[in-house]
Design a protein around this motif. Sequence first.
Motif, PDB file in Angstrom:
ATOM      1  N   ILE A  55       0.838  -1.192   0.000  1.00 42.36           N
ATOM      2  CA  ILE A  55       0.000   0.000   0.000  1.00 42.36           C
ATOM      3  C   ILE A  55       0.875   1.245   0.000  1.00 42.36           C
ATOM      4  O   ILE A  55       2.035   1.206   0.402  1.00 42.36           O
ATOM      5  N   PRO A  56       0.333   2.369  -0.492  1.00 42.09           N
ATOM      6  CA  PRO A  56       1.151   3.578  -0.587  1.00 42.09           C
ATOM      7  C   PRO A  56       1.585   4.062   0.797  1.00 42.09           C
ATOM      8  O   PRO A  56       0.799   4.020   1.745  1.00 42.09           O
ATOM      9  N   TYR A  57       2.803   4.512   0.874  1.00 46.46           N
ATOM     10  CA  TYR A  57       3.335   5.014   2.144  1.00 46.46           C
ATOM     11  C   TYR A  57       2.826   6.426   2.398  1.00 46.46           C
ATOM     12  O   TYR A  57       2.777   7.261   1.501  1.00 46.46           O
ATOM     13  N   VAL A  58       2.422   6.677   3.630  1.00 46.83           N
ATOM     14  CA  VAL A  58       2.056   8.022   4.063  1.00 46.83           C
ATOM     15  C   VAL A  58       2.828   8.280   5.346  1.00 46.83           C
ATOM     16  O   VAL A  58       3.022   7.357   6.139  1.00 46.83           O
ATOM     17  N   GLU A  59       3.245   9.504   5.563  1.00 46.84           N
ATOM     18  CA  GLU A  59       3.980   9.788   6.792  1.00 46.84           C
ATOM     19  C   GLU A  59       3.116   9.558   8.025  1.00 46.84           C
ATOM     20  O   GLU A  59       1.892   9.753   7.967  1.00 46.84           O
ATOM     21  N   ASN A  60       3.743   9.188   9.112  1.00 45.55           N
ATOM     22  CA  ASN A  60       3.045   8.995  10.389  1.00 45.55           C
ATOM     23  C   ASN A  60       2.039   7.857  10.393  1.00 45.55           C
ATOM     24  O   ASN A  60       1.093   7.855  11.162  1.00 45.55           O
ATOM     25  N   MET A  61       2.185   6.902   9.507  1.00 47.59           N
ATOM     26  CA  MET A  61       1.249   5.771   9.473  1.00 47.59           C
ATOM     27  C   MET A  61       1.447   4.877  10.689  1.00 47.59           C
ATOM     28  O   MET A  61       2.557   4.727  11.186  1.00 47.59           O
TER      29      MET A  61
END
Lengths: 303, 679
Positions: A55-61
Motif C-alpha cells: 500500500i502507498p506510504y504516508v507519513e506517520n502511518m
Amino acid sequence: MIKAVESAEHSGGAGQQAVADHGGNGHAAAPRVVRVRILRQDAPGEESYWERFEIPYVENMNVISILQQVAARAKSRDGRRVAPVAWDCNCLEEVCGSCTMLINGRTRMACSALVDKLLEESGDEIELRPMSKFPVVRDLVVDRSRLFRALERVKAWVPVDGSYDHGPGPRISPESQEDAYPLATCISCGCCMEACPQFTKIEVVRREDESAEAFEARKKTAFDAGFVGAHAISQAMLFNGHPTGKMIADERLEALTSQGGIQMCGNAQNCVAVCPKSIPLTRSIARAGRAATVWAIRKIFDR
Amino acid sequence: MAQPRVLVIGGGLAGLSATMRLAELGANVDLVSLVPVKRSHSVCAQGGINSVNSLTRQQGDNEWKHFDDTVYGGDFLQHQPPVKEMADWGPRIVDLMDRLGVPFNRTPEGYRDQRRFGGTLFKRTAFAGATTGQQLLYSLDEQVRRWEVDGKVKKWEFWDFLEPVLDDSGRCRGAICQDLVTMQFRAFSADAVIIATGGCGLLYGRSTMSMVCTGSAVSRAYRAGAWYGNGEFIQVHPTAIPGADKLRLMSESARGEGGRVWVPKTPHDPRDPRNIPEAERSYFLEERYPKYGNLVPRDIATREIFDICTNEGLSVEKDRLCVYLDLTHVPRETLDRKLGGILEIYEKFQGVDPRVVPMKIFPAVHYSMGGLWVDYQKSSGGGLVEGSPRNQQTNIPGLYAIGECDYQYHGANRLGANSLLSCIFSGLFCAPGVIAGVDAGGKQAAEESSRLFESRLRREEERHHALLSRTAGDENPYDLHQQLGNLMTRVATVVRRNEQLAAAYAEVCSLEERWGRCAVSDSGNWTNQNVVFTKSLGDMFPLAKLILKGALQRDECRGAHYKPDFAMPGLQATDPAEKRREAEQWCDRFEANTRRWLKSTVAKCGPEGEPEISYEDVDTSLTPPRPRLYGLVGGEMIEEVWNERQKKAAVAGEGQAVGAGQAVGAGQGKQPAYAGSAS
C-alpha cells in the motif's frame, strides 16, 4: 472577540486540515510503498495462510492505517481480489485494548505501532499475525473471552451494597492512590497472556448438538482449568488493596490458590516486558504470592 | 408482576450505569454491544467529571451555579429541568463512583482532588489521572460483571443492533440484532429498549471518536420513527493531535492544569519554540478572554484557534494548521501525576515529549450535543420526577435513549467534564422510570403474535443478503466514507455558510445514491466486517442530511453553530453615548433572535428518508436566557443595558418570571429558594 472567520473554503475546516498533510518535514528516504504480510485464517479450524499486500506510504502511518488501506483495496500484492483482512480495533489511542496482534513477532497494540519505526527495525516488510494463545475467529481477530472470564474468577470488583447514596468512598492517601492507579489502567489487551510461557491456548469447539448455554458452561470449565494470567492476578491485588475491596480478599486468594492460580506462574517475567501500559505486573504477582502463602498457612490453623 | 426484561444497546458509561441500576431494581437485562463493553468509547474520556463538592461549596459554589454554568455554556438551548436534576445529582454520582473504587486523584489529606475545567470559575472536576473516562467505565464494567455472575445480566458482545421492533400500536417491543461473528440474526423480545450508543463522529471521517461511533444504531431508530433533536450541534474540540487514522484528543485538563495556548507572532517562525522569547509569542486566548483565559468554553476556543490560523495566518507550520499547547512550565512531577495518560499518548504517537517541547494541536470533531429526542417529566421543584416513565423516553413508547446519543443536556455547546456526568446520570436516573413504564400484558400479546418478530427478522435477513450479493457494483464503501467525511468536515464544523450547506446536502444525496451501487468485497457469512461497515455507512447519510438541513435552516450563531453571515459582533464605538446606542441595538437584536431561534431543532424521518424539520420551544422556566458575552468587545456596556432591561421587566411583571432580574455573566445567577433541595 470572535471575528467573522473567512476563507473556510480555502482552509478546509477543522479536522480535515489537520490530517490533510502530515507535517511535510521532508523524509528524504521515505519509502513509496509499505509491504506487509499477514497470516490469514478464514474461520476457526481452517488452515492458515500468508497473504501479501502493498500500500502507498504516508507519513506517520500506524499499523491500523495499513489495515484500513488493506480493507479499502481488498487486493493482494499480486493484484488478486481478496476478501478484506478482519481485525479488531476501536479507540486507536491505546486505551481500549482491542487491537492486540503479533507485529513483527512481538505482541503489541496495532494502533501505537508506528510504521516508520517498524521499518527501521525490520527492513522492508511488516509481518502481522493473530495472537497465538487465543482461538482465531478470523484473520487477526481472536476470541479473548477467557480474559474476561478470569476477571470473574478473581472477583475483580468492589463489593458495594448497591448504587444508593451512602456518601463518599473511603479516604485514601495519595500514596495508596498512586499505587493503585497504574494497576487500574489495565486495558485487558491480553499481551501479558500472549507472552507468558505458562499460559497456553485453550480452544473449545461447539458441538453440533450443543445448546449455546451448554457450550458456554463447557467453555468456562475449560478456561478455569488453565492459568488465570498476570492481568487477573494484578486485578486481584488492586482490589485486595482497596479499603472496601479487601472485604472479600480471602475469596480472591482462594481463587488465586486454586487450579490455574498463581502457583502456575513460572516467573519468566515476560508479562511485564510486553505490557503496553507498563503495569508493574511482577510486583503484583510477588505480592499475590506472599499473600497466598500467608493465607494458606492461616487456613490450616483456622480449621 | 414478573421481573421485567430490558434490552440495553451499548455498554459505555450510560449503558452500563443503566444496566447496573436496572439489575439492582430487579430487572433482567440483555446488554448488546459492538465491542466488549470494557472497550467502549467512554474509555477515551480523559479530563474528569463535574460536580459541586465540599471545597467549591465553601467558595460560594452550589448546584444552581453548576446548572447555570451548564445552560449558559450551552447558550440556553437545553430544556432546563433535566439539567437542573443532573447538577443536583452530581455530588451523589461522584460519591458513588468513588465507592465503586475509581482511583480519583487525592489531596495530601486523602480527599478527592479537583481541577478547573472550561466554562466555570470553580474547581469542580474530580479526576483519575488523565484517564477518568476509562476508570469510571471500568468501575461500572466491574459492577455489571458482578450482576452477570449473578445471572441478572446477559451480555451480547460483538452484536449489532439493526432495528427496534414496534407493535401495531407503535410501542417498542424489542429489537432485531445480529451476531458479528456468526452473522446470525436474533429477535430480542423486551419490555423496554434503551439506546446508549454514543456519538456519530465517523460521519466526519476522522474525529476524536472511536471506530464504533458511526451513529448507525441511532440512525436505525430514527428511520423507525424516533425523532432527532439539535443534530446540527456538533462539538469541535479545540485541542486534538492530528493523525492519519484518527485525530486523538488532547484533554482540556491540559489547560486545566495550566497549559497555555500560543502562536509565534512571526508567521511560521522556524525557531525551536523553546527559543522564542515571551515577547514574541501571542497567548491569544489569555489576551482576548482575560477572565476565563485558556479555559473559555470549547466552541469559542475552537473558533479562535481556527481564526488565528486561517485569517491571521499565524499557524505554527506553513503547510499544516496548528498552534502550540504548552505545558513545559509545569513541573514534571505534577504533569506525570495529573496528566500522565494523555502526555504518554502524545509522546507515543508524535515521538516528542510534551513535558519538554510544546505540543502542536488543532481542533477536531469531538461530541454530538444533538441526538435522539427524549421526553422528561418536570417536578414542582423545577427538576424531574424520579421514576416517571417519560424521563429519557423517545417519542416511541418503550424506546429510551441515554448518554451522548440523546439531545438533552448540553444545548448548543457542552462544557468539559459534563459528558461523563450526563452519561452516568441519564443511565442511573432513567432506570426506575423504565421499569414503571413496563406494559407487561402488551408485551405478552406481542410475543404471542410471533408474526411480529418473525417478519422483522426476515426483513433484516433479506437486507443483509441483498447487500452480500452486491459484488458487482462500481463504488467502494471506504472511498465513499472518506468523501462523506471530507465534505462534512469542510462545511459542517467550525464555520458554516448557507451556500456550502445547501450544496453539501445535494452532494450527500448523490453519495447516498452511489452507496446503492457499492460492491462488497467480502461475500462470506463469517465475521464479515466489510458488509457491516457498508451497512453502517448507509446509515450515516440520513444523519448527515439532518445535520446539514438543521444547520442550513438555523440562521443564527449559537454555541457550536457559527455562521459568520449571522454573527453579532461586539460594539465598535468609543464615544460613550454612541456605544450605549449600539448596546441598545445589540440587545434588541439579541431579543429578536431569541424569540426566533431559541428552539430545539426536531428532525423526523420523512417517507423518502428526508429529514422533516420542526422546532420545539425550549423550557427556560428556571433562568431566562441572557447574552453569552465571554470576551465580547463592549460586553460590559451590553451587560449594563441588559441588566437594566431585566430590572424593568421584573418591576413590570412583579414576581411573574422565576429568576427574572438574572444578571449577565456566568456564575452570577441568583439562586431561587428551591435550588439544591434535592441533594
